[in-house]
Design an enzyme around this catalytic site. Structure first.
Site, mmCIF file in Angstrom:
data_model
loop_
_atom_site.group_PDB
_atom_site.id
_atom_site.type_symbol
_atom_site.label_atom_id
_atom_site.label_comp_id
_atom_site.label_asym_id
_atom_site.label_seq_id
_atom_site.Cartn_x
_atom_site.Cartn_y
_atom_site.Cartn_z
ATOM 1 N N HIS A 82 0.842 -1.192 0.000
ATOM 2 C CA HIS A 82 0.000 0.000 0.000
ATOM 3 C C HIS A 82 0.874 1.238 0.000
ATOM 4 O O HIS A 82 1.818 1.343 0.773
ATOM 5 C CB HIS A 82 -0.900 0.025 1.246
ATOM 6 C CG HIS A 82 -1.738 1.267 1.329
ATOM 7 N ND1 HIS A 82 -2.883 1.433 0.596
ATOM 8 C CD2 HIS A 82 -1.573 2.413 2.027
ATOM 9 C CE1 HIS A 82 -3.391 2.627 0.852
ATOM 10 N NE2 HIS A 82 -2.622 3.243 1.713
ATOM 11 N N ASP A 161 -14.993 3.644 8.052
ATOM 12 C CA ASP A 161 -14.014 4.578 7.479
ATOM 13 C C ASP A 161 -14.677 5.525 6.485
ATOM 14 O O ASP A 161 -14.328 6.701 6.418
ATOM 15 C CB ASP A 161 -12.870 3.829 6.805
ATOM 16 C CG ASP A 161 -11.863 4.808 6.216
ATOM 17 O OD1 ASP A 161 -11.246 5.556 7.000
ATOM 18 O OD2 ASP A 161 -11.715 4.859 4.983
ATOM 19 N N ARG A 168 -14.247 13.739 8.645
ATOM 20 C CA ARG A 168 -12.933 14.350 8.880
ATOM 21 C C ARG A 168 -12.620 15.405 7.836
ATOM 22 O O ARG A 168 -12.052 16.460 8.146
ATOM 23 C CB ARG A 168 -11.842 13.265 8.868
ATOM 24 C CG ARG A 168 -11.857 12.394 10.134
ATOM 25 C CD ARG A 168 -11.003 11.151 9.940
ATOM 26 N NE ARG A 168 -9.612 11.473 9.654
ATOM 27 C CZ ARG A 168 -8.791 10.668 8.983
ATOM 28 N NH1 ARG A 168 -9.213 9.500 8.538
ATOM 29 N NH2 ARG A 168 -7.550 11.037 8.768
ATOM 30 N N SER A 183 -7.439 4.435 9.589
ATOM 31 C CA SER A 183 -8.180 4.488 8.331
ATOM 32 C C SER A 183 -7.500 3.589 7.280
ATOM 33 O O SER A 183 -8.138 2.748 6.635
ATOM 34 C CB SER A 183 -8.226 5.947 7.849
ATOM 35 O OG SER A 183 -8.625 6.041 6.504
ATOM 36 N N LYS A 187 -8.692 -0.727 6.264
ATOM 37 C CA LYS A 187 -9.033 -1.140 4.894
ATOM 38 C C LYS A 187 -8.113 -2.258 4.401
ATOM 39 O O LYS A 187 -8.558 -3.205 3.756
ATOM 40 C CB LYS A 187 -8.964 0.075 3.958
ATOM 41 C CG LYS A 187 -10.138 1.020 4.168
ATOM 42 C CD LYS A 187 -10.048 2.265 3.308
ATOM 43 C CE LYS A 187 -9.045 3.234 3.870
ATOM 44 N NZ LYS A 187 -9.118 4.603 3.345
HETATM 45 N N1 URA Z 1 -5.596 7.685 3.282
HETATM 46 C C1 URA Z 1 -6.596 7.045 3.930
HETATM 47 O O1 URA Z 1 -7.074 6.022 3.449
HETATM 48 N N2 URA Z 1 -7.038 7.551 5.077
HETATM 49 C C2 URA Z 1 -6.547 8.658 5.634
HETATM 50 O O2 URA Z 1 -6.991 9.051 6.697
HETATM 51 C C3 URA Z 1 -5.509 9.325 4.963
HETATM 52 C C4 URA Z 1 -5.056 8.800 3.787
#
Ligand code: URA
Ligand code: CA
Length: 438
Positions: A82, A161, A168, A183, A187
């Site tokens: 990632h 999320d 946010r 976050s 995922k």
């Molecule tokens: N990428 C994400 O998936 N979440 C965040 O909070 C910041 C960057």
């Protein structure tokens, strides 16, 4: 339990129990906790932070707020990668095939580009016929057959999320390491992988503008992953300039094919970052004993064209009309009405680049989205001709723009020119890799 008490507790800087975090996440997802209380709590988290154990529980609860993909019936150690997002970052299209060619199992869910950053799904869709929306079973079948597959998010993954990120975004609570780490990791974990290599970008084109912040984010994410039973490594890499020379979807697929075809030098930053990330994937998957072993395997796979073949097979499995033709002549993905060289005023050494603005220039040409609903032109974008520290002679093009719709060309040229600073002296070489956290 009352949310107002938990907000006050976090405001005072105290740590939550697992039961309290469970209450917050389940309450927010089921609607019993309203947006205003959740925003107040997240703002308190921004100021007071969270302890390691709190962030792990938060991530665990977010991961379990929706579907969790089960990849346990696929063979081998499932290894994912990632990137926290960058410009000209086409590493996934190089690494996933190379790792698969060395025996790794790469079952990956990727995202789309937004703002100045690109997304792997948009790049894959630059290949005519490719469809990245697949049901989980078909996705797994492709992985079983080819050792790799990259698709869009399937099913209802991490609804917590989606809700928290949207909140946010409008409440000034994006910039918090516990919130960013949970976050991202929720995922990745929900996508079912056993091992994760994180590419944490730092610099002008990244979320984390300083190496110190990138290191803190890396440490937090690695601890979360390990505490939840996934082998995790983070590599902090430079995003003060675009990673590759190409920015744009078809152009980046072409650059990935160029790397896999051996047409990119081993000293190139994109090549080097790809090798480093892929080496760590092989080590985490238990397929390589050390860096030397990993690099030897990867170099063999590249030189023998096995990585390229894996990419071709994946594109075919995703529906590509003629993956072989694309691999043989990737320039076919970048056919545009007009190619426009861009020159700077003056001459000198490149002393600074603002990667985000270079990404924005490509976005203005139609290579990216300002808003989620914008439509991308896969062929357009720009190719840089110079890197940080190189000399630019008077009148020498710094980049070539690939243009179909010229309506925002002037703005794109201005953004690109403003993103590059020239100086009289050659700057000291800056490192591409700032550290490895494991
Ligand atoms: N990428 C994400 O998936 N979440 C965040 O909070 C910041 C960057
Ligand atoms: Ca930023």
């Amino acid at each position: 339990m009352r949310m107002v008490d938990l907000i006050a507790k976090k405001r005072r800087g105290e740590a939550h129990t697992h039961a309290e975090i469970d209450f917050i996440i389940s309450g927010y997802v089921n609607g019993s906790i309203p947006d205003y209380q959740m925003s107040a709590w997240m703002m308190a988290v921004c100021w007071q932070g969270m302890e390691e154990d709190e962030v792990s529980r938060l991530t665990f609860d977010m991961m379990n707020s929706g579907d969790v993909v089960d990849l346990s019936d696929l063979p081998g150690v499932k290894v994912d990668k990632h990137s926290t997002g960058g410009v000209g970052d086409t590493t996934t299209l190089v690494i996933a095939p190379l790792v698969a060619a060395c025996g790794g199992t790469v079952a990956k869910m990727s995202g789309r580009g937004l703002g100045h950053t690109g997304g792997t799904l948009d790049k894959l869709e630059a290949v005519p016929g490719v469809c990245v929306e697949k049901e989980i079973e078909e996705f797994k079948d492709i992985v079983r057959k080819n050792g790799l597959c990259v698709i869009g998010q399937s099913g209802n993954l991490v609804p917590a999320d989606k809700l928290m990120y949207a909140l946010r975004d409008v409440t000034g609570t994006v910039e918090s390491i516990p919130l960013i780490a949970s976050s991202i990791m929720s995922k990745k974990l929900a996508a079912g992988t056993d091992a994760i290599v994180l590419d944490v970008k730092t610099g002008s084109g990244a979320f984390m503008q300083t190496v110190e912040d990138a290191r803190r984010l890396s440490e937090t994410m690695v601890r979360i992953g390990n505490s939840l039973g996934r082998r995790t490594v983070a590599i902090i890499t430079d995003m003060d300039q675009p990673l590759g020379m190409a920015i744009g979807n078809g152009l980046e697929v072409k650059e990935a094919i160029d790397v896999l075809s051996g047409r990119v030098s081993e000293s190139d930053p994109l090549y080097q970052v790809c090798m480093l990330l892929a080496s760590n994937m092989l080590k985490l998957a238990g397929l390589a004993a050390d860096d030397g072993d990993a690099e030897a395997q990867l170099t063999d796979a590249l030189k023998e064209g096995r990585g390229l073949k894996k990419l071709q097979d994946m594109l075919t499995a995703l529906g590509a009309e003629d993956a072989g033709a694309v691999i043989a002549d990737p320039e076919c993905l970048c056919k545009v009405k007009q190619k426009v060289p861009v020159t700077l005023d003056g001459e000198g050494y490149i002393s600074a680049m603002y990667a985000a603005d270079i990404g924005n220039a490509a976005q203005m040409l139609g290579a990216g989205r300002a808003e989620k609903t914008d439509v991308i032109d896969p062929a357009v974008g720009l190719v840089m001709h110079k890197r940080m520290g190189e000399y630019v002679a008077a009148g020498e093009p710094i980049a070539t723009m690939y243009v179909n719709d010229g309506s925002r060309l002037d703005g794109a040229i201005a953004a690109l020119k403003g993103a590059i600073k020239l100086g009289k002296d050659k700057p000291a070489a800056a490192p591409m890799v700032h550290g490895i956290v494991q």
